[in-house]
Design an enzyme around this catalytic site. Structure first.
Site, PDB file in Angstrom:
ATOM      1  N   GLY A  84       0.799  -1.215   0.000  1.00 52.59           N
ATOM      2  CA  GLY A  84       0.000   0.000   0.000  1.00 52.59           C
ATOM      3  C   GLY A  84       0.831   1.263   0.000  1.00 52.59           C
ATOM      4  O   GLY A  84       2.066   1.244   0.124  1.00 52.59           O
ATOM      5  N   ASN A  85       0.117   2.388  -0.131  1.00 56.94           N
ATOM      6  CA  ASN A  85       0.784   3.688  -0.204  1.00 56.94           C
ATOM      7  C   ASN A  85      -0.261   4.794  -0.177  1.00 56.94           C
ATOM      8  O   ASN A  85      -1.399   4.594  -0.625  1.00 56.94           O
ATOM      9  CB  ASN A  85       1.620   3.813  -1.477  1.00 56.94           C
ATOM     10  CG  ASN A  85       0.970   3.089  -2.642  1.00 56.94           C
ATOM     11  OD1 ASN A  85      -0.002   3.581  -3.187  1.00 56.94           O
ATOM     12  ND2 ASN A  85       1.446   1.874  -2.965  1.00 56.94           N
ATOM     13  N   GLY A 100       8.762   0.021  -1.530  1.00 60.59           N
ATOM     14  CA  GLY A 100       9.457  -1.052  -0.802  1.00 60.59           C
ATOM     15  C   GLY A 100      10.008  -0.677   0.548  1.00 60.59           C
ATOM     16  O   GLY A 100      10.800  -1.428   1.128  1.00 60.59           O
ATOM     17  N   HIS A 118      -3.908   3.609  -1.513  1.00 55.88           N
ATOM     18  CA  HIS A 118      -3.991   2.257  -2.068  1.00 55.88           C
ATOM     19  C   HIS A 118      -3.580   1.293  -0.962  1.00 55.88           C
ATOM     20  O   HIS A 118      -2.533   1.488  -0.325  1.00 55.88           O
ATOM     21  CB  HIS A 118      -3.044   2.117  -3.257  1.00 55.88           C
ATOM     22  CG  HIS A 118      -2.933   0.716  -3.776  1.00 55.88           C
ATOM     23  ND1 HIS A 118      -4.025  -0.053  -4.117  1.00 55.88           N
ATOM     24  CD2 HIS A 118      -1.839  -0.065  -4.028  1.00 55.88           C
ATOM     25  CE1 HIS A 118      -3.607  -1.229  -4.555  1.00 55.88           C
ATOM     26  NE2 HIS A 118      -2.297  -1.265  -4.504  1.00 55.88           N
ATOM     27  N   HIS A 147      -3.821  -3.103   0.433  1.00 54.38           N
ATOM     28  CA  HIS A 147      -4.156  -4.495   0.124  1.00 54.38           C
ATOM     29  C   HIS A 147      -4.917  -5.058   1.314  1.00 54.38           C
ATOM     30  O   HIS A 147      -4.676  -6.171   1.747  1.00 54.38           O
ATOM     31  CB  HIS A 147      -2.884  -5.295  -0.179  1.00 54.38           C
ATOM     32  CG  HIS A 147      -2.335  -5.030  -1.530  1.00 54.38           C
ATOM     33  ND1 HIS A 147      -1.929  -6.018  -2.384  1.00 54.38           N
ATOM     34  CD2 HIS A 147      -2.154  -3.875  -2.205  1.00 54.38           C
ATOM     35  CE1 HIS A 147      -1.515  -5.478  -3.515  1.00 54.38           C
ATOM     36  NE2 HIS A 147      -1.643  -4.188  -3.426  1.00 54.38           N
ATOM     37  N   ASP A 150     -24.511   4.524   5.095  1.00 55.27           N
ATOM     38  CA  ASP A 150     -24.085   5.798   5.715  1.00 55.27           C
ATOM     39  C   ASP A 150     -22.988   6.468   4.892  1.00 55.27           C
ATOM     40  O   ASP A 150     -22.775   7.673   4.999  1.00 55.27           O
ATOM     41  CB  ASP A 150     -23.528   5.531   7.127  1.00 55.27           C
ATOM     42  CG  ASP A 150     -24.651   5.426   8.158  1.00 55.27           C
ATOM     43  OD1 ASP A 150     -24.359   5.018   9.292  1.00 55.27           O
ATOM     44  OD2 ASP A 150     -25.808   5.756   7.808  1.00 55.27           O
ATOM     45  N   HIS A 156      -6.693  -7.032  -8.298  1.00 54.23           N
ATOM     46  CA  HIS A 156      -5.634  -6.257  -7.646  1.00 54.23           C
ATOM     47  C   HIS A 156      -6.068  -5.923  -6.227  1.00 54.23           C
ATOM     48  O   HIS A 156      -6.006  -6.791  -5.350  1.00 54.23           O
ATOM     49  CB  HIS A 156      -5.296  -5.023  -8.492  1.00 54.23           C
ATOM     50  CG  HIS A 156      -4.107  -4.247  -7.974  1.00 54.23           C
ATOM     51  ND1 HIS A 156      -3.609  -3.138  -8.607  1.00 54.23           N
ATOM     52  CD2 HIS A 156      -3.336  -4.409  -6.876  1.00 54.23           C
ATOM     53  CE1 HIS A 156      -2.584  -2.665  -7.932  1.00 54.23           C
ATOM     54  NE2 HIS A 156      -2.401  -3.413  -6.864  1.00 54.23           N
ATOM     55  N   TYR A 199     -27.635   9.932  -4.375  1.00 54.07           N
ATOM     56  CA  TYR A 199     -27.381   9.908  -5.828  1.00 54.07           C
ATOM     57  C   TYR A 199     -27.720   8.550  -6.437  1.00 54.07           C
ATOM     58  O   TYR A 199     -27.572   8.327  -7.618  1.00 54.07           O
ATOM     59  CB  TYR A 199     -25.912  10.257  -6.150  1.00 54.07           C
ATOM     60  CG  TYR A 199     -24.910   9.546  -5.284  1.00 54.07           C
ATOM     61  CD1 TYR A 199     -24.419  10.165  -4.125  1.00 54.07           C
ATOM     62  CD2 TYR A 199     -24.469   8.267  -5.583  1.00 54.07           C
ATOM     63  CE1 TYR A 199     -23.500   9.515  -3.305  1.00 54.07           C
ATOM     64  CE2 TYR A 199     -23.550   7.616  -4.772  1.00 54.07           C
ATOM     65  CZ  TYR A 199     -23.074   8.243  -3.622  1.00 54.07           C
ATOM     66  OH  TYR A 199     -22.167   7.597  -2.809  1.00 54.07           O
TER      67      TYR A 199
HETATM   68  O1  LIG Z   1      -0.121  -3.017  -5.463  1.00 55.92           O
HETATM   69  C1  LIG Z   1       0.985  -3.327  -5.086  1.00 55.92           C
HETATM   70  C2  LIG Z   1       1.520  -4.651  -5.461  1.00 55.92           C
HETATM   71  O2  LIG Z   1       0.492  -5.402  -6.096  1.00 55.92           O
HETATM   72  C3  LIG Z   1       1.731  -2.325  -4.239  1.00 55.92           C
HETATM   73  O3  LIG Z   1       0.769  -1.487  -3.660  1.00 55.92           O
HETATM   74  C4  LIG Z   1       2.491  -2.808  -3.035  1.00 55.92           C
HETATM   75  O4  LIG Z   1       3.311  -3.876  -3.332  1.00 55.92           O
HETATM   76  C5  LIG Z   1       3.342  -1.633  -2.529  1.00 55.92           C
HETATM   77  O5  LIG Z   1       4.292  -1.291  -3.538  1.00 55.92           O
HETATM   78  P1  LIG Z   1       5.260  -0.029  -3.276  1.00 55.92           P
HETATM   79  O6  LIG Z   1       6.109  -0.393  -2.091  1.00 55.92           O
HETATM   80  O7  LIG Z   1       4.385   1.164  -2.977  1.00 55.92           O
HETATM   81  O8  LIG Z   1       6.051   0.103  -4.567  1.00 55.92           O
END
Ligand SMILES: O=C(CO)[C@@H](O)[C@@H](O)COP(=O)(O)O
Length: 232
Positions: free
Chosen positions: A29-30, A47, A96, A98, A121, A172, A230
């Site tokens: 994620g990020n 990473g 983003h 997981h 909600d 994904h 909506y």
């Molecule tokens: O979606 C993915 C991998 O499917 C990425 O969000 C996850 O591995 C994090 O990657 P990063 O460390 O942000 O490059």
């Protein structure tokens, strides 16, 4: 001192919320935070474990996905974030993750049905799941294509990104957004919770009915004001 110190600091703090909320493991994620005036955003480097992350590690990237400032490689999802900022000018932050249940619905390529008022909600529609990458897209730039998968899904369904601030990307995982980092992270946590509830609901009762539209409207407008509904 970087001219982007403020958005780097705020983006760092938002990234650190993800492990605290149990939405990510290790380096998954990020979070990014945009400065639309400067047409850049700060994003987590690729990473880097959250426990080692510092505000100074955040990478500054322009809306075409090019690095403007930073010692490290930006997240592998950077170009997806860039596509969203470039085409949806009112979002201030993108998340983003997981997170387990939302990712399970994405891997199953299913919208998250609106079974109850907890979901109602926050949004009045099933959480959309964008179709997985086509073979053509896989040959292209995966991260850019993911961004266009999201844009195209909203366009085809006639959804507004200012009303529905979340999506699953088939095979994904989830992306959420908002006017600021707090709202984008909040949406990621809400999405994981309604995904978990929906999975358990279907497990307990595979015939569980969706919430009636009248009740969806009542609950949503109770929280967001009259005429805010909506629909599906
Ligand atoms: O979606 C993915 C991998 O499917 C990425 O969000 C996850 O591995 C994090 O990657 P990063 O460390 O942000 O490059």
């Amino acid at each position: 001192m970087s001219k982007y110190q403020q958005i780097k600091q705020t983006a760092y703090e938002a990234n650190m919320q993800l492990p605290k909320l149990g939405l990510v493991l290790f380096t998954f994620g990020n979070v990014s935070l945009a400065d639309h005036k400067e047409q850049v955003f700060a994003i987590k480097p690729s990473g880097v474990p959250y426990e080692l992350l510092t505000p100074d590690d955040m990478v500054i990237v322009d809306f075409d996905g090019n690095t403007v400032e930073g010692k490290m490689r930006p997240s592998s999802d950077t170009k997806t974030h860039a596509v969203l900022y470039k085409h949806w000018p009112k979002i201030g932050s993108v998340v983003h993750t997981h997170s387990t249940y939302a990712t399970a619905w994405a891997q199953a390529q299913r919208d998250v049905p609106i079974f109850g008022t907890t979901h109602a909600d926050h949004l009045t529609v099933d959480v959309p799941c964008a179709p997985p990458m086509s073979d053509e897209m896989i040959k292209g730039n995966y991260e850019y294509e993911t961004g266009f998968q999201i844009l195209n899904c909203f366009k085809e369904r006639g959804l507004s990104y200012e009303e529905v601030e979340m999506i699953l990307v088939g095979n994904h995982a989830p992306f959420t957004w908002g006017k600021d980092a707090h709202k984008a992270v909040y949406n990621a946590a809400v999405l994981e919770e309604v995904s978990r509830m929906a999975y358990l609901t279907e497990t307990i009762n595979p015939q569980a009915p969706r919430l009636k539209d009248a009740l969806i409207r009542k609950h949503f407008e109770r929280k967001h004001g009259p005429d805010s509904y909506y629909g599906q």
